[in-house]
Design a protein around this motif. Structure first.
Motif, PDB file in Angstrom:
ATOM      1  N   MET A 127       0.846  -1.182   0.000  1.00 18.19           N
ATOM      2  CA  MET A 127       0.000   0.000   0.000  1.00 18.19           C
ATOM      3  C   MET A 127       0.885   1.237   0.000  1.00 18.19           C
ATOM      4  O   MET A 127       1.821   1.347   0.776  1.00 18.19           O
ATOM      5  N   SER A 128       0.582   2.171  -0.868  1.00 19.09           N
ATOM      6  CA  SER A 128       1.410   3.358  -0.983  1.00 19.09           C
ATOM      7  C   SER A 128       1.101   4.334   0.132  1.00 19.09           C
ATOM      8  O   SER A 128      -0.016   4.416   0.622  1.00 19.09           O
ATOM      9  N   HIS A 129       2.124   5.086   0.537  1.00 19.30           N
ATOM     10  CA  HIS A 129       1.973   6.097   1.567  1.00 19.30           C
ATOM     11  C   HIS A 129       2.455   7.426   1.003  1.00 19.30           C
ATOM     12  O   HIS A 129       3.477   7.502   0.329  1.00 19.30           O
ATOM     13  N   PHE A 130       1.711   8.477   1.317  1.00 23.31           N
ATOM     14  CA  PHE A 130       2.047   9.799   0.823  1.00 23.31           C
ATOM     15  C   PHE A 130       2.600  10.629   1.966  1.00 23.31           C
ATOM     16  O   PHE A 130       2.042  10.645   3.051  1.00 23.31           O
ATOM     17  N   THR A 131       3.688  11.295   1.733  1.00 22.61           N
ATOM     18  CA  THR A 131       4.265  12.178   2.722  1.00 22.61           C
ATOM     19  C   THR A 131       4.059  13.619   2.288  1.00 22.61           C
ATOM     20  O   THR A 131       3.686  13.898   1.151  1.00 22.61           O
ATOM     21  N   ASN A 132       4.351  14.523   3.194  1.00 20.48           N
ATOM     22  CA  ASN A 132       4.165  15.937   2.898  1.00 20.48           C
ATOM     23  C   ASN A 132       5.122  16.357   1.786  1.00 20.48           C
ATOM     24  O   ASN A 132       6.334  16.284   1.939  1.00 20.48           O
ATOM     25  N   MET A 133       4.593  16.795   0.695  1.00 20.31           N
ATOM     26  CA  MET A 133       5.422  17.220  -0.423  1.00 20.31           C
ATOM     27  C   MET A 133       5.795  18.685  -0.243  1.00 20.31           C
ATOM     28  O   MET A 133       5.155  19.424   0.493  1.00 20.31           O
ATOM     29  N   SER A 134       6.835  19.113  -0.922  1.00 17.47           N
ATOM     30  CA  SER A 134       7.255  20.507  -0.839  1.00 17.47           C
ATOM     31  C   SER A 134       6.163  21.381  -1.424  1.00 17.47           C
ATOM     32  O   SER A 134       5.774  21.214  -2.576  1.00 17.47           O
ATOM     33  N   GLN A 178       0.408  18.266  -0.566  1.00 11.39           N
ATOM     34  CA  GLN A 178      -0.261  16.977  -0.484  1.00 11.39           C
ATOM     35  C   GLN A 178       0.164  16.276   0.800  1.00 11.39           C
ATOM     36  O   GLN A 178       1.316  16.375   1.218  1.00 11.39           O
ATOM     37  N   PHE A 179      -0.786  15.551   1.390  1.00  7.42           N
ATOM     38  CA  PHE A 179      -0.525  14.827   2.633  1.00  7.42           C
ATOM     39  C   PHE A 179      -1.177  13.451   2.543  1.00  7.42           C
ATOM     40  O   PHE A 179      -2.163  13.256   1.826  1.00  7.42           O
ATOM     41  N   GLY A 180      -0.620  12.517   3.293  1.00  5.96           N
ATOM     42  CA  GLY A 180      -1.243  11.205   3.430  1.00  5.96           C
ATOM     43  C   GLY A 180      -2.334  11.251   4.479  1.00  5.96           C
ATOM     44  O   GLY A 180      -2.696  12.316   4.998  1.00  5.96           O
ATOM     45  N   THR A 181      -2.865  10.092   4.834  1.00  2.16           N
ATOM     46  CA  THR A 181      -3.993  10.039   5.770  1.00  2.16           C
ATOM     47  C   THR A 181      -3.695   9.224   7.016  1.00  2.16           C
ATOM     48  O   THR A 181      -4.609   8.885   7.756  1.00  2.16           O
TER      49      THR A 181
END
Length: 364
Positions: A1-8, A60-63
């Motif tokens: 499962m992909s995870h999203f981190t805080n992007m610049s 963008q942020f993950g959950t």
């Protein structure tokens, strides 16, 4: 499962909005949040009246819990006047409650139905959606969804689970009756309701006890039934096989589990709604409204209905009024609008109960 981190974040200083002056907006700063299952796409805009320019920033942020905390910190650092997010299923709840815990009020937080801000075909992307949400928020050009207080939202989750559990009980009891009929036994011919006390005693004795004990149970309870002793014993004669008994035992177990789950949820709802006992008692003063119905109704609407501009708007939100479909001066066929299905079911049940009331306080 992909995870999203805080992007610049992407910062943009816009050009003058137009040559005639700034666009008329109610809010100078706003954040739009496009909510997904594993992704929050955000856009921040701030209008600078001095230079008539628009500052824009996207992120963008993950959950996950840690990523939602980063999202809250990012939002708090910009100090927006309003935050607008889509009501995507139940995914909006966790970021909404996180912002609520961070000190943002219900006036600063707004949830909007996605159908009201839908993009034109071929122009949809996550970033474009977030930017469009921000623009709608700044102009106050959106229809705010009704969001009750946190404790009412918790009670609403319990009440809706209770509603489904009650439906499960009905399904399981219907399966029990259908299974009894599959063997050729017409239980309805000897019992007016197989869920009655006398009927349940006889059925349980047939499944659990020996045959002589079953006969004794029928003798002691048949006087309370419309069928004779012989009719009742004859109705159960075809069920006296190991296969059908095993099936009935399994179905009875499922039925009892469903009823136990319903009772637990009902008790939990009563505990959650204790602070609103006075309001529940006021609803119970309406003929046809019992305590459980009052608890369910209150769990959907809470005690503050100031979000609705009128009683007509409230009825439209529930979905119990006629819809409009008129074009070129001609009224076309239209059904009721999509509303709160749970509250509509509760009110329908209460309305049917009121219809059965012949007199109330001596008045016909």
């Amino acid at each position: 499962m992909s995870h999203f981190t805080n992007m610049s974040p992407t910062n943009e200083v816009g050009k003058p909005l137009n040559s005639h002056g700034p666009v008329r907006c109610l809010y100078h700063s706003a954040i739009g949040v496009d909510v997904h299952a594993q992704l929050l796409v955000c856009c921040f805009q701030k209008h600078l009246p001095e230079t008539n320019q628009l500052l824009s920033e996207q992120a963008q942020f993950g959950t996950s819990n840690s990523q939602i905390k980063q999202f809250v910190d990012w939002v708090s650092s910009h100090k927006p006047e309003i935050i607008l997010m889509e009501s995507t299923g139940v995914y909006w709840m966790s970021p909404y409650e996180a912002l609520e815990s961070a000190g943002f009020t219900s006036q600063q937080l707004a949830v909007v139905n996605a159908r009201d801000i839908k993009a034109a075909y071929g122009r949809k992307s996550d970033k474009a959606d977030a930017r469009r949400l921000t623009e709608f928020a700044r102009m106050n050009s959106f229809k705010r969804s009704f969001v009750p207080s946190r404790d009412i939202r918790t009670a609403r989750l319990i009440a809706r689970r209770l509603h489904h559990a009650t439906q499960d009980c009905t399904r399981e009891s219907n399966r029990m009756q259908k299974l009894l009929s599959c063997s050729g036994t017409r239980i309805s011919s000897v019992f007016s309701s197989f869920k009655g006390k006398a009927a349940q005693k006889i059925i349980n004795s047939f499944l659990d006890d020996s045959y002589p004990e079953f006969i004794a149970c029928v003798r002691s309870n048949c006087s309370r039934l419309r069928a004779t002793f012989t009719d009742i014993v004859d109705a159960f004669r075809q069920l006296n096989t190991p296969t059908f008994k095993e099936l009935l035992l399994e179905q009875r177990k499922s039925w009892r589990q469903a009823m136990e789950r319903r009772d637990r949820l009902e008790a939990l709802l009563r505990i959650q709604m204790k602070p609103y006992k006075k309001t529940v008692d006021q609803l119970c003063a309406i003929p046809g409204v019992k305590e459980l119905a009052a608890l369910k109704i209150l769990s959907e609407i809470g005690t503050d209905l100031s979000s609705f501009r009128s009683s007509e708007a409230f009825c439209s939100w529930i979905g119990i009024c006629c819809g409009n479909n008129e074009s070129a001066g001609k009224a076309k066929k239209s059904g009721t609008p999509k509303g709160n299905n749970y509250l509509r079911a509760y009110l329908t049940e209460v309305g049917q109960a009121i219809a059965l009331v012949k007199t109330y306080n001596g008045f016909a």
